[in-house]
Design a protein around this motif. Structure first.
Motif, PDB file in Angstrom:
ATOM      1  N   CYS A 134      11.920   8.494   2.434  1.00 53.06           N
ATOM      2  CA  CYS A 134      10.501   9.409   2.569  1.00 53.06           C
ATOM      3  C   CYS A 134      10.022   9.279   3.845  1.00 53.06           C
ATOM      4  O   CYS A 134       9.842   8.316   4.552  1.00 53.06           O
ATOM      5  CB  CYS A 134       9.772   8.515   1.514  1.00 53.06           C
ATOM      6  SG  CYS A 134       8.091   9.201   1.465  1.00 53.06           S
ATOM      7  N   HIS A 136       7.294   9.601   4.872  1.00 55.93           N
ATOM      8  CA  HIS A 136       5.679   8.677   4.947  1.00 55.93           C
ATOM      9  C   HIS A 136       5.800   7.291   5.502  1.00 55.93           C
ATOM     10  O   HIS A 136       4.962   6.762   5.877  1.00 55.93           O
ATOM     11  CB  HIS A 136       4.988   8.905   3.789  1.00 55.93           C
ATOM     12  CG  HIS A 136       4.810  10.244   3.375  1.00 55.93           C
ATOM     13  ND1 HIS A 136       4.304  11.310   4.233  1.00 55.93           N
ATOM     14  CD2 HIS A 136       5.081  11.087   2.136  1.00 55.93           C
ATOM     15  CE1 HIS A 136       4.381  12.434   3.572  1.00 55.93           C
ATOM     16  NE2 HIS A 136       4.627  12.236   2.211  1.00 55.93           N
ATOM     17  N   PHE A 137       7.037   6.853   5.469  1.00 55.66           N
ATOM     18  CA  PHE A 137       7.071   5.191   5.858  1.00 55.66           C
ATOM     19  C   PHE A 137       7.124   5.369   7.327  1.00 55.66           C
ATOM     20  O   PHE A 137       6.778   4.468   7.874  1.00 55.66           O
ATOM     21  CB  PHE A 137       8.515   4.679   5.168  1.00 55.66           C
ATOM     22  CG  PHE A 137       8.119   4.205   3.984  1.00 55.66           C
ATOM     23  CD1 PHE A 137       7.821   2.948   3.481  1.00 55.66           C
ATOM     24  CD2 PHE A 137       8.295   4.800   2.654  1.00 55.66           C
ATOM     25  CE1 PHE A 137       7.643   2.370   2.303  1.00 55.66           C
ATOM     26  CE2 PHE A 137       8.204   4.923   1.515  1.00 55.66           C
ATOM     27  CZ  PHE A 137       7.664   3.460   1.073  1.00 55.66           C
ATOM     28  N   GLN A 142       2.941   5.706   3.761  1.00 55.34           N
ATOM     29  CA  GLN A 142       3.413   5.558   2.497  1.00 55.34           C
ATOM     30  C   GLN A 142       2.391   5.319   1.508  1.00 55.34           C
ATOM     31  O   GLN A 142       1.369   4.970   1.720  1.00 55.34           O
ATOM     32  CB  GLN A 142       4.515   4.501   2.429  1.00 55.34           C
ATOM     33  CG  GLN A 142       4.056   3.197   2.589  1.00 55.34           C
ATOM     34  CD  GLN A 142       4.122   2.623   3.791  1.00 55.34           C
ATOM     35  OE1 GLN A 142       3.762   3.387   4.889  1.00 55.34           O
ATOM     36  NE2 GLN A 142       4.202   1.514   4.111  1.00 55.34           N
ATOM     37  N   CYS A 143       2.701   5.916   0.278  1.00 54.54           N
ATOM     38  CA  CYS A 143       1.603   5.461  -0.912  1.00 54.54           C
ATOM     39  C   CYS A 143       1.649   4.157  -1.011  1.00 54.54           C
ATOM     40  O   CYS A 143       2.796   3.077  -0.797  1.00 54.54           O
ATOM     41  CB  CYS A 143       2.452   6.253  -2.040  1.00 54.54           C
ATOM     42  SG  CYS A 143       2.559   7.990  -2.074  1.00 54.54           S
ATOM     43  N   CYS A 146       4.291   1.905  -3.218  1.00 53.06           N
ATOM     44  CA  CYS A 146       5.467   2.315  -3.252  1.00 53.06           C
ATOM     45  C   CYS A 146       6.334   1.382  -2.300  1.00 53.06           C
ATOM     46  O   CYS A 146       6.162   0.979  -1.119  1.00 53.06           O
ATOM     47  CB  CYS A 146       5.904   3.768  -2.482  1.00 53.06           C
ATOM     48  SG  CYS A 146       7.480   4.153  -2.386  1.00 53.06           S
ATOM     49  N   LEU A 148       9.943   1.982  -1.813  1.00 51.80           N
ATOM     50  CA  LEU A 148      10.983   2.443  -1.551  1.00 51.80           C
ATOM     51  C   LEU A 148      12.131   1.905  -0.628  1.00 51.80           C
ATOM     52  O   LEU A 148      13.030   1.946  -0.751  1.00 51.80           O
ATOM     53  CB  LEU A 148      11.012   4.058  -1.501  1.00 51.80           C
ATOM     54  CG  LEU A 148      12.343   5.036  -1.219  1.00 51.80           C
ATOM     55  CD1 LEU A 148      11.965   6.271  -1.905  1.00 51.80           C
ATOM     56  CD2 LEU A 148      12.313   5.075   0.320  1.00 51.80           C
ATOM     57  N   LYS A 260       1.147  11.685   1.748  1.00 54.21           N
ATOM     58  CA  LYS A 260       1.415  12.766   0.731  1.00 54.21           C
ATOM     59  C   LYS A 260       0.178  13.536   0.529  1.00 54.21           C
ATOM     60  O   LYS A 260       0.599  14.966   0.462  1.00 54.21           O
ATOM     61  CB  LYS A 260       1.565  12.104  -0.467  1.00 54.21           C
ATOM     62  CG  LYS A 260       1.893  13.018  -1.742  1.00 54.21           C
ATOM     63  CD  LYS A 260       2.275  12.227  -3.030  1.00 54.21           C
ATOM     64  CE  LYS A 260       3.683  12.370  -3.531  1.00 54.21           C
ATOM     65  NZ  LYS A 260       4.101  11.939  -4.992  1.00 54.21           N
TER      66      LYS A 260
HETATM   67  S1  SF4 Z   1       5.783   7.424  -3.749  1.00 49.65           S
HETATM   68 FE1  SF4 Z   1       4.834   8.273  -1.826  1.00 49.65          FE
HETATM   69  S2  SF4 Z   1       5.767   6.881  -0.119  1.00 49.65           S
HETATM   70 FE2  SF4 Z   1       6.917   6.535  -2.034  1.00 49.65          FE
HETATM   71  S3  SF4 Z   1       8.777   8.038  -1.971  1.00 49.65           S
HETATM   72 FE3  SF4 Z   1       6.993   9.028  -3.014  1.00 49.65          FE
HETATM   73  S4  SF4 Z   1       5.816  10.132  -1.542  1.00 49.65           S
HETATM   74 FE4  SF4 Z   1       7.188   8.559  -0.428  1.00 49.65          FE
END
Ligand code: SF4
Length: 380
Positions: A134, A136-137, A142-143, A146, A148, A260
């Motif tokens: 992802c 965003h990390f 990132q969320c 999360c 991941l 996101k």
């Molecule tokens: S929950 Fe958010 S940070 Fe985690 S994989 Fe999905 S979009 Fe990326």
């Protein structure tokens, strides 16, 4: 109330986590299905080197995700040949681990163990993660819930890159074995065109190896850019699509999902769901939420709006996962989750949206309460 007994117990088990004795875990990973961390880790603590059940079954067939927490008052012990769940000294009920699928140890023609390619969620959902990444990390966006990246680093238990033909072979073996009823496909966020091409190839391979014309199950892609892209997902041959909107309240969504929400706004998601219902049909579209990070009021508003659009909802019960920004926080009480999900289930029930259980059902995963609340109303 007696009819809510196991719904209440499941909510408690997801919020408090659970423990099990060594004897109770003895055959997990051989006779019984173990966790394989295909995407996220849902335990309260990491458990490298220890096989834990993915999920387990309560006496009324409710599926519960196993979330390890050494501090939980809930514990499973082996008594004779029965697994008994207790809270402190009080015995509650017998539970069952889920049998390990035979195909897990089968190798594909490229000599990869099938369990590293696809895993079973609950009893009947074949899960493929086609991209453990992802974006965003990389910039700390990132969320907040999360984990991941940390899950992937901690366990490194599944293949990051899967051969398309191997995915089809795993689907063939899993459906042939008889318990699997649906697939669930997802990946992180990446280039749209590439993702659509990849999903098209994966579905082609699944269709070829299983004989399905349209595959029962759900794709959870990164948010498409518009009607054309949604149409392309429909053309892959998957029966249902979902959008991980996560949080309904707009301000909280921006705060909890910074990366996101920058790419896909609250209104973008609502629009995508509306358009997808026109393409996939009522009941074949899902709004996916993380439940427990916003007030009941806004969560319920979201349920009302999503069902008015003709879509279904999958709300995962949040717990503070290790490696996420919210590690060490606490979820609302089990009672809050039960109260909120019962109100949500009334709305879903009264909306008349087709239940869509051929694509996702109460046996698919143990981390949502909505299907269980709807079962109490007779929707299976
Ligand atoms: S929950 Fe958010 S940070 Fe985690 S994989 Fe999905 S979009 Fe990326």
């Amino acid at each position: 109330m007696e009819k809510y007994k196991y719904l209440q117990l499941k909510a408690e088990l997801l919020v408090e986590g659970i423990n099990a004795t060594q004897q109770a875990l003895e055959e997990v990973g051989t006779k019984y299905k173990e966790q394989n961390h295909g995407l996220f880790g849902w335990d309260f603590e990491d458990h490298v080197g220890i096989n834990l059940p993915d999920d387990f079954i309560l006496p009324d067939e409710t599926v519960v995700q196993f979330r390890k927490n050494s501090l939980s008052p809930y514990k499973v012990c082996l008594t004779g040949n029965r697994l008994i769940l207790s809270k402190g000294d009080i015995e509650i009920c017998e539970v069952k681990w889920i049998p390990r699928p035979a195909f897990y140890d089968t190798e594909t023609t490229t000599h990869r163990k099938m369990v590293k390619i696809g895993q079973i969620g609950g009893v009947d959902c074949l899960f493929f993660c086609y991209q453990n990444y992802c974006s965003h990390f990389s910039n700390d966006q990132q969320c907040l819930f999360c984990n991941l990246v940390s899950t992937s680093k901690t366990y490194n238990s599944v293949l990051k890159k899967k051969e398309i033909n191997d995915i089809g072979k795993v689907a063939q073996a899993a459906f042939y074995e008889g318990n699997v009823k649906h697939v669930l496909l997802t990946g992180g966020c990446f280039n749209h065109q590439k993702e659509i091409e990849l999903v098209t190839d994966i579905l082609k391979s699944i269709k070829k190896h299983t004989g399905f014309d349209r595959v029962p199950g759900v794709i959870l892609p990164s948010p498409p850019k518009g009607e054309d892209e949604i149409k392309k997902y429909y053309d892959t041959g998957i029966k249902a699509i979902g959008f991980s909107m996560e949080i309904w309240d707009e301000d909280l969504y921006r705060a909890i999902c910074p990366g996101k929400s920058r790419n896909t706004s609250h209104n973008d998601f609502v629009h995508l769901i509306e358009v997808a219902v026109k393409i996939f049909g009522a009941g074949n579209v899902y709004g996916v939420f993380v439940m427990g990070l916003e007030p009941k009021k806004t969560f319920i508003e979201g349920i009302r709006k999503i069902t008015e659009l003709g879509a279904n909802v999958v709300p995962f019960v949040w717990s503070p996962n290790p490696g996420s920004q919210l590690e060490g926080h606490r979820a609302p009480t089990g009672a809050w989750f039960v109260d909120t999900i019962l109100e949500a289930s009334d709305i879903v029930y009264q909306s008349g949206v087709p239940a869509g259980t051929e694509n996702h059902c109460y046996r698919c995963d143990g981390n949502s309460l909505l299907h269980d609340a709807l079962r109490i109303k007779g929707i299976e």
